[in-house]
Write a protein that holds these residues in place. Structure first.
Motif, PDB file in Angstrom:
ATOM      1  N   ALA A   1       0.762  -1.549  -0.158  1.00  0.00           N
ATOM      2  CA  ALA A   1      -0.009   0.036  -0.153  1.00  0.00           C
ATOM      3  C   ALA A   1       0.704   1.252  -0.002  1.00  0.00           C
ATOM      4  CB  ALA A   1      -0.988   0.113   1.179  1.00  0.00           C
ATOM      5  N   VAL A   2       1.838   1.269   0.732  1.00  0.00           N
ATOM      6  CA  VAL A   2       2.827   2.478   0.928  1.00  0.00           C
ATOM      7  C   VAL A   2       3.523   2.651  -0.444  1.00  0.00           C
ATOM      8  CG1 VAL A   2       4.772   3.517   1.956  1.00  0.00           C
ATOM      9  CG2 VAL A   2       3.195   2.148   3.354  1.00  0.00           C
ATOM     10  N   ILE A   3       4.248   1.695  -0.911  1.00  0.00           N
ATOM     11  CA  ILE A   3       4.841   1.549  -2.349  1.00  0.00           C
ATOM     12  C   ILE A   3       3.793   1.989  -3.424  1.00  0.00           C
ATOM     13  CG2 ILE A   3       6.372   0.354  -3.899  1.00  0.00           C
ATOM     14  CD1 ILE A   3       7.296  -0.905  -1.363  1.00  0.00           C
ATOM     15  N   ALA A   4       2.802   1.641  -3.554  1.00  0.00           N
ATOM     16  CA  ALA A   4       1.964   1.908  -4.513  1.00  0.00           C
ATOM     17  C   ALA A   4       1.570   3.428  -4.466  1.00  0.00           C
ATOM     18  CB  ALA A   4       0.427   0.894  -4.384  1.00  0.00           C
ATOM     19  N   GLY A   5       1.343   3.876  -3.103  1.00  0.00           N
ATOM     20  CA  GLY A   5       1.400   5.616  -3.255  1.00  0.00           C
ATOM     21  C   GLY A   5       2.491   6.116  -3.786  1.00  0.00           C
ATOM     22  N   HIS A   6       3.742   5.701  -3.463  1.00  0.00           N
ATOM     23  CA  HIS A   6       4.791   6.477  -3.950  1.00  0.00           C
ATOM     24  C   HIS A   6       4.941   6.290  -5.385  1.00  0.00           C
ATOM     25  CE1 HIS A   6       5.666   6.623   0.294  1.00  0.00           C
ATOM     26  NE2 HIS A   6       6.743   5.621   0.325  1.00  0.00           N
ATOM     27  N   VAL A   7       4.720   5.138  -5.928  1.00  0.00           N
ATOM     28  CA  VAL A   7       4.635   4.890  -7.487  1.00  0.00           C
ATOM     29  C   VAL A   7       3.476   6.159  -8.243  1.00  0.00           C
ATOM     30  CG1 VAL A   7       4.265   3.188  -9.343  1.00  0.00           C
ATOM     31  CG2 VAL A   7       5.670   2.643  -7.419  1.00  0.00           C
TER      32      VAL A   7
END
Length: 275
Positions: free
Chosen positions: A120-126
């Motif tokens: 969830a965190v990385i998807a937001g960064h991407v």
């Protein structure tokens, strides 16, 4: 994941070969450079414009750290956007790794946990990065020398879900996948089976080193036989994909890189004949 890169083999173009490549204009297929080398105060954009006029260009980032808990550094992201806007490359890619916290930066590509929370965190960064750049990016699978306890999925499943959530693409590094198979016992068939074929926009090939019984992703050797075999298997599954020869340490003559690229090109051409 469609890019403007041709489904042929290119090379990572590094500083020792800039002048020779521009003077001789060899048939390189396409070239990739490290984005950070051309940020403000780095290599001159005039040279990179000349490169982009000769060959399709891919920008490969090593410092954004999209796997970090902290958001992408706004200064770094702004510099990348300026470069992308100026060069209009055929592809933009980043490593799926972490390298910074809110107040500290580590000059390394560190592995991430494959958990739903991390996803969830990385998807937001991407998503933030793609919104800033105004285009999708390719994310590269990482070589690793340890596994986090508590992983809830394997790397292929994690990447597939990132693609589904963000619309990003995948840069499939075959050498990294092979290194993880030898070092950690990763099931490479399971990883390849999980990846969405249409999302794979680029492939990397490189050479590893051996240290104390472990394979280390040094990009300082020719591509090893086991990596070539895994590449053949991947191309048989995926069909031809834009492929790159990476060599970043103990960089050999340009002719050596072109020789490695010719090996990959032969595999791609055989696959084209079967399509």
């Amino acid at each position: 994941m469609k890019t403007k890169l041709p489904a042929v083999c290119g090379i990572g173009l590094r500083a020792p070969h800039y002048r020779e490549a521009l003077d001789s204009r060899p048939d390189l297929g396409w070239v990739e450079v490290h984005s950070e080398n051309f940020f403000d105060g780095g290599m001159p954009w005039s040279m990179l414009h000349e490169v982009a006029a000769c060959w399709p260009l891919s920008l490969h980032g090593v410092g954004l750290g999209l796997g970090s808990a902290a958001r992408p550094d706004p200064t770094h992201l702004a510099a990348l956007k300026r470069l992308v806007d100026a060069m209009q490359p055929a592809a933009v890619s980043e490593h799926l790794s972490f390298n910074h916290s809110a107040n500290r930066f580590v000059n390394d590509l560190l592995p991430i946990p494959y958990t739903r929370e991390s996803l969830a965190v990385i998807a937001g960064h991407v998503a933030e990065t793609q919104d800033a750049l105004g285009r999708p990016i390719l994310l590269e699978n990482l070589s690793s020398y340890l596994e986090f306890p508590g992983n809830e999925m394997h790397e292929g499943e994690f990447l597939a879900e990132l693609v589904r959530r963000t619309g990003c693409g995948i840069l499939l590094d075959i050498n990294n996948l092979y290194v993880n198979r030898v070092n950690l016992g990763v099931d490479t068939d399971a990883v390849l089976d999980a990846l969405p074929v249409a999302a794979i926009g680029e492939i990397h090939l490189a050479g590893y080193s051996e240290r104390e019984g472990m394979l280390v992703d040094t990009h300082s050797q020719p591509v090893h036989d086991g990596v070539w075999q895994l590449y053949r298997e991947a191309i048989a599954r995926l069909g031809p994909r834009p492929t790159l020869i990476e060599w970043d340490l103990e960089i050999p003559p340009l002719a050596t890189l072109r020789g490695e690229a010719a090996k990959a090109q032969a595999i791609l051409e055989a696959a084209h004949e079967l399509v």
